[in-house]
Design an enzyme around this catalytic site. Structure first.
Site, PDB file in Angstrom:
ATOM      1  N   CYS A  42      58.485   0.527  -7.833  1.00 47.50           N
ATOM      2  CA  CYS A  42      59.104  -0.536  -7.042  1.00 47.50           C
ATOM      3  C   CYS A  42      60.473  -0.125  -6.506  1.00 47.50           C
ATOM      4  O   CYS A  42      60.747  -0.259  -5.320  1.00 47.50           O
ATOM      5  CB  CYS A  42      59.230  -1.805  -7.878  1.00 47.50           C
ATOM      6  SG  CYS A  42      60.030  -3.162  -6.997  1.00 47.50           S
ATOM      7  N   CYS A  47      58.520  -1.364  -3.474  1.00 50.05           N
ATOM      8  CA  CYS A  47      58.980  -2.644  -2.919  1.00 50.05           C
ATOM      9  C   CYS A  47      60.338  -2.576  -2.230  1.00 50.05           C
ATOM     10  O   CYS A  47      60.507  -3.074  -1.117  1.00 50.05           O
ATOM     11  CB  CYS A  47      59.058  -3.695  -4.024  1.00 50.05           C
ATOM     12  SG  CYS A  47      57.795  -3.603  -5.284  1.00 50.05           S
ATOM     13  N   LYS A  50      60.540  -0.160   0.835  1.00 49.60           N
ATOM     14  CA  LYS A  50      59.615  -0.736   1.823  1.00 49.60           C
ATOM     15  C   LYS A  50      60.239  -1.911   2.539  1.00 49.60           C
ATOM     16  O   LYS A  50      60.199  -2.006   3.768  1.00 49.60           O
ATOM     17  CB  LYS A  50      58.332  -1.138   1.098  1.00 49.60           C
ATOM     18  CG  LYS A  50      57.269  -1.848   1.937  1.00 49.60           C
ATOM     19  CD  LYS A  50      57.435  -3.338   1.954  1.00 49.60           C
ATOM     20  CE  LYS A  50      57.447  -4.015   0.608  1.00 49.60           C
ATOM     21  NZ  LYS A  50      56.189  -4.059  -0.075  1.00 49.60           N
ATOM     22  N   GLY A 175      43.460  -1.127   4.346  1.00 52.35           N
ATOM     23  CA  GLY A 175      43.573  -2.473   4.883  1.00 52.35           C
ATOM     24  C   GLY A 175      44.283  -3.433   3.950  1.00 52.35           C
ATOM     25  O   GLY A 175      44.209  -4.645   4.133  1.00 52.35           O
ATOM     26  N   TYR A 177      47.919  -4.269   1.238  1.00 53.99           N
ATOM     27  CA  TYR A 177      49.369  -4.462   1.368  1.00 53.99           C
ATOM     28  C   TYR A 177      50.049  -3.255   2.028  1.00 53.99           C
ATOM     29  O   TYR A 177      50.761  -3.381   3.023  1.00 53.99           O
ATOM     30  CB  TYR A 177      50.011  -4.606  -0.010  1.00 53.99           C
ATOM     31  CG  TYR A 177      49.748  -5.844  -0.798  1.00 53.99           C
ATOM     32  CD1 TYR A 177      50.767  -6.761  -1.038  1.00 53.99           C
ATOM     33  CD2 TYR A 177      48.511  -6.092  -1.375  1.00 53.99           C
ATOM     34  CE1 TYR A 177      50.571  -7.884  -1.819  1.00 53.99           C
ATOM     35  CE2 TYR A 177      48.299  -7.220  -2.156  1.00 53.99           C
ATOM     36  CZ  TYR A 177      49.324  -8.112  -2.374  1.00 53.99           C
ATOM     37  OH  TYR A 177      49.126  -9.218  -3.133  1.00 53.99           O
ATOM     38  N   ILE A 178      49.857  -2.090   1.417  1.00 58.35           N
ATOM     39  CA  ILE A 178      50.606  -0.904   1.842  1.00 58.35           C
ATOM     40  C   ILE A 178      50.262  -0.520   3.266  1.00 58.35           C
ATOM     41  O   ILE A 178      51.138  -0.180   4.070  1.00 58.35           O
ATOM     42  CB  ILE A 178      50.357   0.254   0.864  1.00 58.35           C
ATOM     43  CG1 ILE A 178      50.878  -0.108  -0.523  1.00 58.35           C
ATOM     44  CG2 ILE A 178      51.012   1.542   1.354  1.00 58.35           C
ATOM     45  CD1 ILE A 178      50.532   0.893  -1.607  1.00 58.35           C
ATOM     46  N   GLU A 181      51.743  -3.124   5.803  1.00 55.80           N
ATOM     47  CA  GLU A 181      53.209  -3.098   5.794  1.00 55.80           C
ATOM     48  C   GLU A 181      53.734  -1.854   6.491  1.00 55.80           C
ATOM     49  O   GLU A 181      54.691  -1.931   7.289  1.00 55.80           O
ATOM     50  CB  GLU A 181      53.724  -3.184   4.360  1.00 55.80           C
ATOM     51  CG  GLU A 181      53.534  -4.571   3.756  1.00 55.80           C
ATOM     52  CD  GLU A 181      53.897  -4.661   2.291  1.00 55.80           C
ATOM     53  OE1 GLU A 181      54.144  -5.779   1.807  1.00 55.80           O
ATOM     54  OE2 GLU A 181      53.935  -3.608   1.608  1.00 55.80           O
ATOM     55  N   GLY A 261      44.639   2.444  -1.810  1.00 54.82           N
ATOM     56  CA  GLY A 261      44.672   1.941  -3.170  1.00 54.82           C
ATOM     57  C   GLY A 261      45.468   2.819  -4.114  1.00 54.82           C
ATOM     58  O   GLY A 261      45.936   3.904  -3.746  1.00 54.82           O
ATOM     59  N   HIS A 434      64.765 -31.061   9.163  1.00 56.56           N
ATOM     60  CA  HIS A 434      64.443 -30.774  10.561  1.00 56.56           C
ATOM     61  C   HIS A 434      65.654 -30.180  11.282  1.00 56.56           C
ATOM     62  O   HIS A 434      66.787 -30.596  11.041  1.00 56.56           O
ATOM     63  CB  HIS A 434      64.026 -32.085  11.240  1.00 56.56           C
ATOM     64  CG  HIS A 434      63.623 -31.919  12.661  1.00 56.56           C
ATOM     65  ND1 HIS A 434      62.427 -31.350  13.029  1.00 56.56           N
ATOM     66  CD2 HIS A 434      64.279 -32.237  13.810  1.00 56.56           C
ATOM     67  CE1 HIS A 434      62.345 -31.345  14.347  1.00 56.56           C
ATOM     68  NE2 HIS A 434      63.459 -31.858  14.844  1.00 56.56           N
ATOM     69  N   GLU A 439      59.186 -27.811   7.102  1.00 55.22           N
ATOM     70  CA  GLU A 439      58.934 -29.254   7.133  1.00 55.22           C
ATOM     71  C   GLU A 439      57.460 -29.560   7.368  1.00 55.22           C
ATOM     72  O   GLU A 439      56.979 -30.656   7.013  1.00 55.22           O
ATOM     73  CB  GLU A 439      59.788 -29.924   8.200  1.00 55.22           C
ATOM     74  CG  GLU A 439      59.416 -29.585   9.632  1.00 55.22           C
ATOM     75  CD  GLU A 439      60.337 -30.264  10.641  1.00 55.22           C
ATOM     76  OE1 GLU A 439      60.331 -31.513  10.685  1.00 55.22           O
ATOM     77  OE2 GLU A 439      61.071 -29.543  11.348  1.00 55.22           O
TER      78      GLU A 439
END
Length: 457
Positions: A42, A47, A50, A175, A177-178, A181, A261, A434, A439
């Site tokens: 991470c 993370c 990234k 396809g 997260y990585i 991103e 993966g 608002h 909202e």
């Protein structure tokens, strides 16, 4: 039997460091062994860098709409500056992680540990044998690289953070997260980007409306999507890498990245010698308290093959310390985990997808799609999507799915209410702030559609 340490942690990532810090705070004698940099995936190559790269890539979006707000912007981008500043921040965080181990009294050992039994490990470089009452394996995972000809010509997310210069084009396989991103990052920084994926839509397992919305957002960003296709081989051609696809088409790219993966780091650390059982995928098998089949050995984080998210590893590590050294047995509930994908547009979700919820009984689905206010003065067409799924007739909230700016921030706050069992009526009682995107979550008047007896109506 006496032991040198109360707790030996193998791996100084987020889960291991949290366990060590908390155990030391409770008075345990703790050692952490790390053969690489402190901070784990991470902090060092996941993370944190990234998200910094994602921030960099989003400036292009702001520059695009700036003229509609009266601004004239002249801009240029320098990749080495971004990488250098990223490295400074990672070094700062690494020092903080070292302090998190050492300040409460833990010992950090820079070496590789190999288990030699249920209460012992050998340090490879020094040859030292260490004994401990308990051992925690927190070795994380590594990128999976498909076994194809020329695979050494590709890069993974690890190398992407250290590129000396941006490629003139890039192909990303995957396809999840990585993949999405990094497609966001490279496309936002002006690199022609192609994403190839064996499935028929990105983010398998997410709500279908999120998947469809992100697909449209990536395409608007200029990302070319190739579905139901894989890379069969890679070949060097001059300074380019030629990809041969499963449909027998060949194409050259400046770089090829595998985002296919991750696998648990369980090889070569002596798990067999200690008698630790593994899952079929090679991850460590644990119970809900993160204990392996060996009473003295625990495991947390990605190495267990459960939820591969940093906050989960942190909580698991903390709870191991609570269980072992604070007489307070704790386990992590993996059934209600929020998650975010920092693509563009951003994706965040918690709870059941519409498809999953429909198998749990009668439900109501509230759906809103709208153009965010920041885009209304420009020609930018990216839309925000919000979906709230509840039990029928204003019942308990079962799922929340958001696509758009600050999606993760909104879901993070809503996760508190959802974790407390909030109903649609609870959301309705909140007064809208608002003008905000959030909202929409408290102003849904009626369901967009319903499921009754398993059928959509």
């Amino acid at each position: 039997m006496s032991f040198e340490y109360d707790l030996l942690v193998i791996g100084a990532g987020s889960g291991g460091v949290r366990a060590a810090r908390m155990a030391a705070t409770y008075g345990a004698k703790v050692a952490v062994v790390e053969e690489d940099r402190v901070g784990g995936t991470c902090v060092i190559r996941g993370c944190v860098p990234k998200k910094l790269f994602v921030y960099a890539s989003r400036f292009a979006d702001m520059f695009e709409i700036a003229p509609s707000f009266g601004w004239t912007v002249e801009s240029s981008f320098d990749w080495p500056t971004l990488v250098a500043n990223k490295d400074k921040e990672i070094a700062r965080l690494e020092a903080a992680y070292v302090a998190a181990v050492e300040k409460p009294g833990g010992t950090l050992l820079r070496d590789r540990a190999v288990l030699t039994g249920p209460n012992s490990a050998r340090l490879v470089s020094s040859g030292r044998e260490i004994t401990a009452r308990y051992i925690l394996v927190a070795t994380g995972g590594h990128p999976h690289i498909p076994d194809i000809p020329g695979k050494e010509l590709g890069i993974t997310s690890n190398e992407a953070f250290e590129l000396k210069q941006l490629p003139h084009s890039i192909l990303i396989e995957g396809g999840g997260y990585i993949a999405v991103e990094f497609a966001t990052v490279f496309a936002g920084l002006g690199v022609p980007t192609t994403l190839v994926y064996r499935g028929d839509k990105v983010l398998r397992g997410f709500d279908d409306d999120l998947r469809t919305g992100l697909e449209a957002g990536l395409q608007e960003r200029g990302v070319k999507l190739i579905y139901e296709t894989t890379i069969r081989a890679l070949e060097a051609k001059g300074s380019d890498v030629v990809a041969r696809f499963s449909d027998e088409v060949d194409a050259p790219f400046g770089a090829v990245m595998f985002a296919t993966g991750r696998r648990a780091n369980t090889r070569g650390i002596g798990l067999e010698a200690a008698g630790v059982e593994l899952n079929p995928d090679g991850s460590i098998k644990v119970d809900r308290y993160s204990k392996t089949n060996v009473d003295s050995i625990y495991a947390v984080g990605d190495v267990t093959g459960r939820s591969q998210l940093t906050p989960i590893a942190v909580r698991e590590g903390w709870y191991v310390a609570e269980t072992l050294f604070n007489d307070n047995p704790q386990w992590v509930d993996h059934s209600q985990i929020g998650t975010a994908v920092f693509a563009e547009p951003e994706v965040a979700t918690i709870g059941l997808t519409e498809e999953e919820a429909a198998t749990h009984g009668d439900i109501d689905v509230y759906l809103a799609r709208f153009r965010p206010m920041i885009n209304t003065l420009s020609t930018k067409s990216t839309r925000t999507m919000m979906k709230l799924i509840t039990a029928a007739d204003g019942g308990k909230v079962l799922g929340l799915h958001i696509l758009g700016k600050d999606a993760a921030e909104m879901v993070q706050v809503a996760a508190v209410a959802i974790g407390m069992g909030a109903t649609k009526a609870d959301f309705d009682r909140a007064i809208a702030m608002h003008p905000t995107a959030g909202e929409e979550l408290v102003t849904f008047k009626g369901p967009t559609h319903r499921y009754r007896n398993g059928a959509k109506v």
